[in-house]
Motif scaffolding. Structure first.
Motif, PDB file in Angstrom:
ATOM      1  N   MET A   1      -3.778  25.335 -31.346  1.00 21.50           N
ATOM      2  CA  MET A   1      -3.337  25.016 -30.087  1.00 21.50           C
ATOM      3  C   MET A   1      -4.452  24.209 -29.021  1.00 21.50           C
ATOM      4  SD  MET A   1      -0.369  27.428 -28.716  1.00 21.50           S
ATOM      5  CE  MET A   1       0.705  28.474 -29.653  1.00 21.50           C
TER       6      MET A   1
ATOM      7  N   HIS B   1      -6.293  22.253 -26.157  1.00 33.74           N
ATOM      8  CA  HIS B   1      -5.814  21.707 -24.859  1.00 33.74           C
ATOM      9  C   HIS B   1      -6.682  20.548 -24.281  1.00 33.74           C
ATOM     10  CE1 HIS B   1      -4.743  26.204 -25.066  1.00 33.74           C
ATOM     11  NE2 HIS B   1      -3.794  25.595 -24.559  1.00 33.74           N
ATOM     12  N   SER B   2      -7.514  20.230 -24.888  1.00 36.14           N
ATOM     13  CA  SER B   2      -8.379  19.038 -24.488  1.00 36.14           C
ATOM     14  C   SER B   2      -8.583  18.236 -25.771  1.00 36.14           C
ATOM     15  CB  SER B   2      -9.545  19.571 -24.012  1.00 36.14           C
ATOM     16  OG  SER B   2     -10.472  19.755 -25.020  1.00 36.14           O
TER      17      SER B   2
ATOM     18  N   GLU C   1     -11.138  19.355 -28.114  1.00 36.07           N
ATOM     19  CA  GLU C   1     -10.562  20.487 -29.052  1.00 36.07           C
ATOM     20  C   GLU C   1      -9.580  19.659 -30.115  1.00 36.07           C
ATOM     21  OE1 GLU C   1     -10.358  24.271 -25.918  1.00 36.07           O
ATOM     22  OE2 GLU C   1      -8.517  23.456 -26.721  1.00 36.07           O
TER      23      GLU C   1
ATOM     24  N   LEU D   1      -1.040  16.513 -27.302  1.00 37.73           N
ATOM     25  CA  LEU D   1      -1.574  17.560 -26.231  1.00 37.73           C
ATOM     26  C   LEU D   1      -0.575  17.806 -25.389  1.00 37.73           C
ATOM     27  CD1 LEU D   1      -5.292  16.230 -25.889  1.00 37.73           C
ATOM     28  CD2 LEU D   1      -4.478  18.455 -26.816  1.00 37.73           C
ATOM     29  N   SER D   2       0.472  16.833 -25.017  1.00 36.65           N
ATOM     30  CA  SER D   2       1.336  17.315 -23.911  1.00 36.65           C
ATOM     31  C   SER D   2       2.575  18.248 -24.679  1.00 36.65           C
ATOM     32  CB  SER D   2       1.872  15.740 -23.147  1.00 36.65           C
ATOM     33  OG  SER D   2       2.631  15.261 -23.973  1.00 36.65           O
TER      34      SER D   2
ATOM     35  N   ALA E   1       1.163  21.486 -24.408  1.00 34.35           N
ATOM     36  CA  ALA E   1       1.222  21.959 -23.199  1.00 34.35           C
ATOM     37  C   ALA E   1       2.568  22.469 -22.697  1.00 34.35           C
ATOM     38  CB  ALA E   1       0.604  21.078 -22.328  1.00 34.35           C
TER      39      ALA E   1
ATOM     40  N   GLU F   1       3.862  25.410 -24.282  1.00 37.84           N
ATOM     41  CA  GLU F   1       3.167  26.707 -23.710  1.00 37.84           C
ATOM     42  C   GLU F   1       3.847  27.108 -22.703  1.00 37.84           C
ATOM     43  OE1 GLU F   1      -1.157  27.452 -25.221  1.00 37.84           O
ATOM     44  OE2 GLU F   1      -0.747  25.672 -24.237  1.00 37.84           O
TER      45      GLU F   1
END
Ligand code: ADP
Ligand code: ZN
Length: 614
Positions: free
Chosen positions: A575, A577-578, A581, A601-602, A605, A608
């Protein structure tokens, strides 16, 4: 930049696999190379990384158009300047490639071996710097191999004709010593760095079944795998037609492929499969060498192939993304007959033809041995490739089954005496299928004509299903009481049979107990075990797959070109987040991160956030 940096930047891998590094270093130091790795072992990296580090153009010789296309699509997606030249292109496309070549704007060019004889191509290539020529599927050069291509024999001449001899690197998944020697000899490799990596594919589950009805059994297997992508191999075109129709009637999204279809239909069906519009491909062995699809999660053989080499190659198309996958062979006695019929040897030279025939029959014997063994199936495959292994693997049908020893002395006596009686009556031996018919009291015309129904052993095993009689027969064969004479496939008694018939020797057989729910539970359990090692949120994984589908549609490429299943699993597990990563996930290179990173990534996000609310 060094080779590890290139590996990370373009391909998103943090480290070379054992073997890859030795080949890459060897090639970069100017040595020829021979890489023998199983399908999915990571051969392409071995010449793609050097291609990005060496000045000039790397030529890749590849036998099939579809293979080139996929490789070039994957490279382009990774941000590498690569192209191919072949007969499928229209004028405009090929002009663009020629012009890019002249501008020296390409790092890799894929061509079919026939192209090397084209004078215009030779002229252009002679004016370019060619530091490396990579020969993919190099076993095509060997007449001993499965896929001999005469044009591969021209490669050595082509290389010798270049103004400056490039490094020559050959790759294949075919391991037999004979083929290896042929490759080195025919290509005139000079003191090559040789890497032969292990042939084991731990993520593949192997199994052999002997179903009463193959089609029913196949449907059961496919029902358990709905939504997954897989290949069903059949021995003949007509069985492809029959099986594919059967599956469609049953509501399974299948498509078909064999040499009898028009080129257009073959391309369309192959694309339907590549793009996951149809999940099951029913095909002859004409389908495959060009298939680079990494998310094939099962390969089922509806018929037994003619040797273990073909089997391992075909079955090996499953699980290239490293995810657990199943390789299941549905064996029936008729398969041996079909395999023999399909062995044509067209060699002109009589002596050679005989030699090849004998070789084919010996290989067939080993293949049949695989279908009948109660030992570890993976072990049986690795033995063939001469690779040491442990006695059991824990991830094959035999390792996962419980075998019980049953006494079959009485049945053995019946069978052996039937062999003897038939022989006494007719004056010659007969094949297993007629024998089984006599024992079971069959009513075929042949039995009546030969008056075999008058024998005292006729109908002696009326109550036993034919697959059971067959199984005992196999047990007698592996115990050395009978043997199959190769040329006519007749079943004969050995000296040892007398011990059972006249001296009361006992015969026992290992019978595989069927696990519940038509088996496969084993593989499912294994799959879950493997999954558990990396806890993955299946809801998130589904969302990532949906995003991949959207992006693939947008760009008109197959989903696995965007990211493989293994990469998506990595995303779901970690997972990110940036962007930083995101780049740490194995299989994510810079270009793909730039192109797709924000989108994925979105999704993560959003997922989550919705989880936190719910
Ligand atoms: P082959 O040509 O030998 O069949 P590929 O070159 O297609 O195999 O590679 C098979 C898979 O292994 C691909 O999904 C690729 O991304 C992955 N792979 C190759 N090298 C590495 C590595 N060093 N680290 C992680 N994955 C790798
Ligand atoms: Zn095993």
């Amino acid at each position: 930049m060094d080779s590890s940096a290139v590996l990370q930047k373009y391909f998103g891998h943090t480290a070379f696999r054992p073997g890859q590094e030795r080949l890459v270093t060897g090639i970069l130091s100017g040595r020829d190379a021979l890489g023998i790795m199983p399908t999915g072992g990571g051969k392409s990296i071995c010449y793609q990384v050097p291609a990005l580090l060496l000045p000039g153009l790397t030529l890749v010789i590849s036998p099939l158009i579809s293979l080139m296309k996929d490789q070039v699509a994957a490279l382009t997606a990774a941000g590498v300047d690569a192209a191919f030249l072949n007969s499928s292109q229209d004028l405009e496309e090929s002009r663009a490639v020629w012009s890019a070549l002249r501008r020296r704007a390409l790092r890799l060019l894929y061509v079919a071996p026939e192209r090397l004889e084209n004078p215009r191509f030779l002229e252009l290539v002679s004016s370019l710097d060619i530091p490396l020529v990579a020969v993919d599927e190099a076993h095509c050069i060997s007449q001993w191999g499965q896929d001999f291509r005469p044009s591969y024999l021209k490669i050595a001449d082509f290389v010798a004709g270049l103004p400056c001899r490039p490094v020559l690197a050959a790759f294949t998944a075919t391991a037999t010593a004979k083929v290896q020697e042929d490759i080195v000899g025919q290509l005139s490799l000079q003191d090559p760095v040789r890497v032969v990596t292990g042939f084991d594919r731990p993520n593949l589950f192997f199994d052999v079944r002997r179903p009463k009805n193959k089609l029913t059994s196949l449907m059961a297997l496919l029902s358990e795998r709905r939504g997954r992508s897989g290949i069903v191999y059949c021995a003949t075109r007509s069985s492809v037609e029959r099986v594919c129709q059967g599956l469609l009637d049953f509501g399974i999204p299948a498509t078909r492929y064999h040499a009898g279809l028009s080129e257009e239909e073959r391309r369309r069906n192959q694309d339907d499969f590549r793009f996951d519009r149809r999940t099951v491909m029913v095909a002859t062995n004409a389908f495959g060498m060009g298939i680079d699809k990494s998310n094939v999660s099962f390969v089922i053989h509806y018929n037994m192939p003619k040797n273990l080499e073909s089997y391992y190659q075909e079955a090996g198309r499953a699980g290239r993304d490293g995810e657990p996958a199943d390789c299941i062979l549905l064996y029936g006695a008729g398969d041996v007959v079909t395999a023999k019929l399909l062995m044509e040897n067209s060699s002109q030279n009589e002596e050679k033809r005989e030699l090849l025939q004998q070789r084919d029959l010996d290989r067939l014997d080993v293949m049949v041995g695989y279908c009948k063994t109660t030992d570890c199936l993976r072990g049986c495959l690795l033995d063939y490739f001469g690779q040491p292994h442990s006695e059991t693997c824990g991830n094959c049908g035999n390792c996962k089954s419980v075998f019980t020893e049953v006494d079959v002395t009485v049945q053995a006596q019946m069978i052996l005496s039937c062999v003897k009686r038939v022989r006494d009556k007719l004056g010659y031996y007969v094949g297993a299928s007629l024998l089984v018919q006599v024992l079971r009291g069959g009513h075929s015309q042949r039995i009546r004509e030969l008056e075999l129904d008058a024998l005292p052993t006729y109908g002696l095993m009326k109550e036993s299903p034919s697959d059971q009689v067959r199984a005992i027969l196999d047990c007698l064969e592996s115990g050395g009481y009978v043997f199959t004479e190769q040329a006519h496939s007749t079943l004969r008694l050995t000296q040892r049979a007398g011990a059972v018939l006249f001296r009361g020797e006992r015969v026992t057989m290992l019978a595989r107990e069927k696990p519940p729910a038509d088996e496969i539970v084993g593989s499912r359990r294994k799959r879950e075990q493997l999954r558990q090692q990396v806890p993955v949120d299946s809801g998130l994984l589904a969302a990532l797959k949906a995003e991949r589908y959207r992006l693939a549609q947008r760009e008109g490429v197959p989903a696995y070109i965007v990211f493989s299943n293994a990469v998506l699993s990595g995303m779901a597990a970690r997972m990110p987040h940036s962007m930083e990563e995101f780049l740490e996930i194995s299989g994510v290179g810079e270009k793909k991160a730039a192109r797709y990173g924000e989108d994925f990534l979105s999704v993560i996000a959003d997922y989550e956030a919705s989880e936190a609310e719910g």
